[in-house]
Motif scaffolding. Structure first.
Motif, mmCIF file in Angstrom:
data_model
loop_
_atom_site.group_PDB
_atom_site.id
_atom_site.type_symbol
_atom_site.label_atom_id
_atom_site.label_comp_id
_atom_site.label_asym_id
_atom_site.label_seq_id
_atom_site.Cartn_x
_atom_site.Cartn_y
_atom_site.Cartn_z
ATOM 1 N N LEU A 158 26.846 38.502 38.758
ATOM 2 C CA LEU A 158 27.177 39.933 38.755
ATOM 3 C C LEU A 158 26.704 40.587 40.048
ATOM 4 O O LEU A 158 27.430 41.365 40.660
ATOM 5 N N GLN A 159 25.501 40.233 40.493
ATOM 6 C CA GLN A 159 24.978 40.793 41.736
ATOM 7 C C GLN A 159 25.818 40.346 42.926
ATOM 8 O O GLN A 159 26.106 41.133 43.825
ATOM 9 N N CYS A 160 26.245 39.064 42.913
ATOM 10 C CA CYS A 160 27.114 38.556 43.987
ATOM 11 C C CYS A 160 28.434 39.331 44.015
ATOM 12 O O CYS A 160 28.921 39.695 45.087
ATOM 13 N N SER A 161 28.976 39.578 42.834
ATOM 14 C CA SER A 161 30.233 40.327 42.750
ATOM 15 C C SER A 161 30.055 41.748 43.265
ATOM 16 O O SER A 161 30.901 42.263 43.989
ATOM 17 N N CYS A 162 28.952 42.368 42.895
ATOM 18 C CA CYS A 162 28.678 43.737 43.362
ATOM 19 C C CYS A 162 28.535 43.783 44.878
ATOM 20 O O CYS A 162 29.045 44.699 45.529
ATOM 21 N N ASP A 163 27.842 42.786 45.428
ATOM 22 C CA ASP A 163 27.676 42.723 46.878
ATOM 23 C C ASP A 163 29.013 42.515 47.577
ATOM 24 O O ASP A 163 29.281 43.105 48.625
ATOM 25 N N LEU A 164 29.848 41.680 46.995
ATOM 26 C CA LEU A 164 31.165 41.418 47.567
ATOM 27 C C LEU A 164 32.035 42.678 47.567
ATOM 28 O O LEU A 164 32.677 43.005 48.562
ATOM 29 N N ALA A 172 30.952 45.784 47.475
ATOM 30 C CA ALA A 172 30.358 46.726 48.435
ATOM 31 C C ALA A 172 30.753 46.370 49.863
ATOM 32 O O ALA A 172 31.051 47.250 50.679
ATOM 33 N N ASP A 173 30.758 45.078 50.171
ATOM 34 C CA ASP A 173 31.167 44.622 51.500
ATOM 35 C C ASP A 173 32.629 44.984 51.777
ATOM 36 O O ASP A 173 32.968 45.484 52.851
ATOM 37 N N HIS A 174 33.499 44.756 50.789
ATOM 38 C CA HIS A 174 34.917 45.093 50.963
ATOM 39 C C HIS A 174 35.113 46.603 51.143
ATOM 40 O O HIS A 174 35.927 47.032 51.960
ATOM 41 N N LEU A 175 34.370 47.390 50.390
ATOM 42 C CA LEU A 175 34.494 48.843 50.515
ATOM 43 C C LEU A 175 34.031 49.331 51.883
ATOM 44 O O LEU A 175 34.625 50.236 52.462
ATOM 45 N N SER A 176 32.971 48.724 52.404
ATOM 46 C CA SER A 176 32.501 49.144 53.731
ATOM 47 C C SER A 176 33.521 48.767 54.806
ATOM 48 O O SER A 176 33.717 49.499 55.774
ATOM 49 N N ARG A 177 34.177 47.615 54.643
ATOM 50 C CA ARG A 177 35.231 47.235 55.591
ATOM 51 C C ARG A 177 36.445 48.137 55.463
ATOM 52 O O ARG A 177 37.114 48.435 56.444
ATOM 53 N N LEU A 178 36.733 48.560 54.246
ATOM 54 C CA LEU A 178 37.866 49.444 54.011
ATOM 55 C C LEU A 178 37.678 50.789 54.710
ATOM 56 O O LEU A 178 38.640 51.416 55.136
ATOM 57 N N ALA A 179 36.440 51.213 54.860
ATOM 58 C CA ALA A 179 36.141 52.479 55.529
ATOM 59 C C ALA A 179 36.621 52.492 56.971
ATOM 60 O O ALA A 179 36.896 53.556 57.530
ATOM 61 N N GLN A 180 36.765 51.318 57.587
ATOM 62 C CA GLN A 180 37.282 51.247 58.958
ATOM 63 C C GLN A 180 38.716 51.764 59.034
ATOM 64 O O GLN A 180 39.128 52.327 60.039
ATOM 65 N N TYR A 181 39.476 51.554 57.974
ATOM 66 C CA TYR A 181 40.892 51.933 57.982
ATOM 67 C C TYR A 181 41.093 53.407 57.653
ATOM 68 O O TYR A 181 42.139 53.969 57.941
ATOM 69 N N PHE A 182 40.138 54.037 57.012
ATOM 70 C CA PHE A 182 40.233 55.442 56.638
ATOM 71 C C PHE A 182 39.028 56.203 57.165
ATOM 72 O O PHE A 182 38.227 56.736 56.408
#
Length: 149
Positions: free
Chosen positions: A4-10, A12-22
């Motif tokens: 669950l923690q690995c999934s949450c970290d993953l 969070a990582d995707h969301l931070s990368r998504l911020a580059q596009y918006f």
């Protein structure tokens, strides 16, 4: 570390990368793009307030807003209200481009499942994403299934 923690970290990582596009999107920009006539002048940046006041008092622009789709409305205002149009078009351009990417990814996942993992999908993916209407029925009707003896 739990799964669950690995999934949450993953995520969070995707969301931070998504911020580059918006990068500069905020609620006010979205409201401006959707309906500038419901926006409070004090809510936007001071360098665009004068343009918004002029737009709010432009009855011709309001008529165009009622009659057009948002992208055409904002494109028609580029020369009259350049700052507002630039912000609104930036917001509006995000959604069609992300939609197409999501559509392509879904098609790829459908074609390349665990049972077809070694499949080369380049040509199949181009066909599935093409906007050209397929005429398979026409082609097969024109061909004879087996030649007569």
């Amino acid at each position: 570390m739990s799964s669950l923690q690995c999934s949450c970290d993953l995520v969070a990582d995707h969301l931070s990368r998504l911020a580059q596009y918006f990068p500069d999107l905020n609620g006010t920009d979205l409201k401006l793009a959707r309906n500038p006539f419901k926006l409070n002048v004090a809510d936007i940046d001071s360098d665009m307030q004068e343009e918004l006041i002029d737009l709010l008092n432009d009855s011709g622009a309001y008529d165009r807003f009622e009659d057009c789709v948002l992208s055409k409305f904002w494109c028609s205002l580029i020369t009259s209200y350049p700052k507002l149009s630039e912000v609104a078009l930036k917001v509006l351009l995000i959604f069609p481009s992300s939609y197409k990417c999501e559509q392509e990814f879904s098609s790829l996942l459908y074609m390349k499942s665990k049972y077809r993992s070694r499949l080369n999908v380049d040509e199949d993916l181009s066909v599935s994403l093409s906007v050209t209407e397929l005429k398979i029925k026409q082609i097969t009707d024109a061909k004879q299934a087996q030649s007569s003896h």
